[in-house]
Design an enzyme around this catalytic site. Structure first.
Site, short mmCIF file in Angstrom:
data_model
loop_
_atom_site.label_atom_id
_atom_site.label_comp_id
_atom_site.label_asym_id
_atom_site.label_seq_id
_atom_site.Cartn_x
_atom_site.Cartn_y
_atom_site.Cartn_z
N ARG A 61 112.29 -57.24 43.40
CA ARG A 61 112.55 -55.92 42.79
C ARG A 61 113.74 -55.90 41.86
O ARG A 61 113.67 -55.32 40.77
CB ARG A 61 112.78 -54.87 43.89
CG ARG A 61 111.53 -54.27 44.44
CD ARG A 61 111.72 -53.89 45.89
NE ARG A 61 111.84 -55.09 46.68
CZ ARG A 61 110.80 -55.72 47.23
NH1 ARG A 61 109.62 -55.22 47.14
NH2 ARG A 61 110.97 -56.86 47.90
N THR A 62 114.83 -56.49 42.26
CA THR A 62 116.03 -56.37 41.42
C THR A 62 115.79 -57.05 40.08
O THR A 62 116.00 -56.46 39.02
CB THR A 62 117.25 -56.99 42.14
OG1 THR A 62 117.40 -56.33 43.40
CG2 THR A 62 118.52 -56.79 41.34
N LYS A 90 123.66 -79.47 38.20
CA LYS A 90 124.37 -80.69 37.77
C LYS A 90 125.85 -80.62 38.12
O LYS A 90 126.62 -81.49 37.77
CB LYS A 90 124.24 -80.86 36.25
CG LYS A 90 122.83 -80.92 35.72
CD LYS A 90 122.88 -81.03 34.20
CE LYS A 90 121.50 -80.90 33.58
NZ LYS A 90 121.59 -80.79 32.10
N ARG A 111 122.67 -62.45 40.12
CA ARG A 111 122.54 -62.50 41.59
C ARG A 111 122.95 -63.89 42.04
O ARG A 111 122.51 -64.89 41.47
CB ARG A 111 121.12 -62.20 42.05
CG ARG A 111 120.94 -62.50 43.55
CD ARG A 111 119.69 -61.98 44.13
NE ARG A 111 119.72 -60.54 44.25
CZ ARG A 111 118.78 -59.82 44.87
NH1 ARG A 111 117.75 -60.43 45.43
NH2 ARG A 111 118.88 -58.51 44.94
N HIS A 139 125.92 -54.74 46.50
CA HIS A 139 124.69 -54.63 45.69
C HIS A 139 124.71 -53.24 45.04
O HIS A 139 123.92 -52.36 45.39
CB HIS A 139 123.47 -54.80 46.61
CG HIS A 139 122.19 -55.10 45.90
ND1 HIS A 139 122.02 -54.94 44.54
CD2 HIS A 139 120.99 -55.53 46.37
CE1 HIS A 139 120.77 -55.26 44.22
NE2 HIS A 139 120.14 -55.63 45.30
C1 NCD Z 1 117.99 -56.43 49.13
C2 NCD Z 1 118.94 -57.55 48.76
O1 NCD Z 1 118.59 -58.47 48.02
O2 NCD Z 1 120.07 -57.46 49.21
N1 NCD Z 1 116.82 -56.42 48.37
C3 NCD Z 1 116.81 -55.77 47.17
O3 NCD Z 1 117.56 -56.08 46.27
N2 NCD Z 1 115.96 -54.74 47.04
C4 NCD Z 1 117.74 -56.35 50.58
C5 NCD Z 1 117.27 -57.56 51.30
O4 NCD Z 1 117.00 -58.61 50.73
O5 NCD Z 1 117.15 -57.44 52.51
#
Ligand code: NCD
Length: 312
Positions: A61-62, A90, A111, A139
């Protein structure tokens, strides 16, 4: 207080690293702009702009909602979805990588499995860095879409009670949402195993701000009192504890039976992915908000991208 063009313009070039960096006015500015973009979709707002999508950890999703947000506003995307295909494999440092990618793009979404990675990246480049999750830490963009969804559903962010359920220790979505909710005086219930409770630093923060909160062992203790049930999965990839997941599943899966005690307006949220936390039978009930929540990732991330790119 309505947000103005000036408060929007002030976002240009900013990093979105932690909820701690965002004031209530900042949050409202983002939510209001997102509401505007949701009700009146724009197709060329970010034409000529380029976003680098840098994902060193799995994501559905992100990553895809950021990429969708950019494309739907007429912007373009470069990036990667695993560290193995980059020079990090590397031995390149994150700082060097980000310094270079900052020259290639107008905004970076990052991320990374390490706490503090987004801050480190933001220090390495003048290009705005948006934290798409750094280890168990923060997040912030998930929290903004959570707040957007809560406001859409309940019509407000003040005078609400939120029950946070599951892995409160490693869940970065919980950490960010707890911090943000404190701004609005939210009453908080924390439900989960003792070994995965909220980090002490966050508890101290809530005490300092005189926020009302309590800890619980079962869902039944909180379902009837909450306006929002915020369910989360066990962050298996970050666990060092020896946890019996089947026991947790037995104790903390939300079922239709629990919801018999719920207020009519209770909404069930989850950042997703769901594993066993919410029984599928709940999907059809009016309480289920998690798929709408995920869909709101697009307008909220459109607002964030437009604001940091100075297109308001
Ligand atoms: C979350 C994350 O990556 O922290 N997911 C997300 O971004 N919607 C929650 C999770 O992975 O549990």
């Amino acid at each position: 207080m309505p947000t103005t063009i000036d408060t929007r313009a002030a976002f240009r070039g900013r990093n979105i690293v932690s909820m701690r960096d965002l004031s209530v006015e900042d949050i409202m500015t983002i939510l209001d702009y997102a509401a505007e973009l949701k009700s009146k979709p724009q197709t060329q707002l970010l034409a000529g702009k380029l976003m680098a999508s840098c994902f060193f950890e799995p994501s559905t999703r992100t990553r895809l909602s950021f990429e969708s947000a950019m494309h739907r506003l007429g912007g373009q995307v470069i990036g990667f979805s695993e560290a193995a295909s980059t020079s990090a494999s590397k031995g390149e440092t994150l700082s060097d990588g980000m310094r270079v990618i900052g020259e290639y793009a107008d905004a970076i979404v990052l991320r990374h499995p390490l706490e503090g990675a987004a801050r480190e990246a933001a220090e390495a480049t003048n290009t705005p860095v948006i934290n798409g999750g750094d280890g168990a830490n923060q997040h912030p963009t998930q929290t903004l879409l959570d707040l957007f969804t809560i406001r859409e559903h309940h019509g407000r962010l003040e005078n609400l009670s939120i029950a946070f359920v599951g892995d409160l220790k490693y869940g970065r979505t919980v950490h960010s949402l707890v911090q943000a909710s404190a701004h609005f005086g939210v009453r908080m219930f924390f439900v989960g195993p003792k070994s995965l409770t909220l980090p002490q630093e966050l508890i101290d923060d809530l005490k300092m701000r005189s926020i009302l909160f309590s800890f619980h062992n079962t869902l039944d203790e909180v379902v009837g009192k909450a306006d929002v049930l915020y369910m989360t999965r066990l962050q298996r990839e970050r666990l060092s504890e020896d946890i019996d997941e089947r026991l947790l599943q037995h104790q903390f899966t939300l079922t239709a039976d629990h919801l018999a005690a719920a207020q009519e307006a209770l909404c069930v949220m989850h950042p997703l992915p769901r594993v066993w936390e919410i029984a599928p039978e709940i999907d059809k009930t009016p309480h289920a908000l998690y798929f709408k929540q995920a869909a709101n990732g697009v307008p909220v991330r459109q607002a964030i991208l437009s604001l940091v790119l100075g297109i308001v």
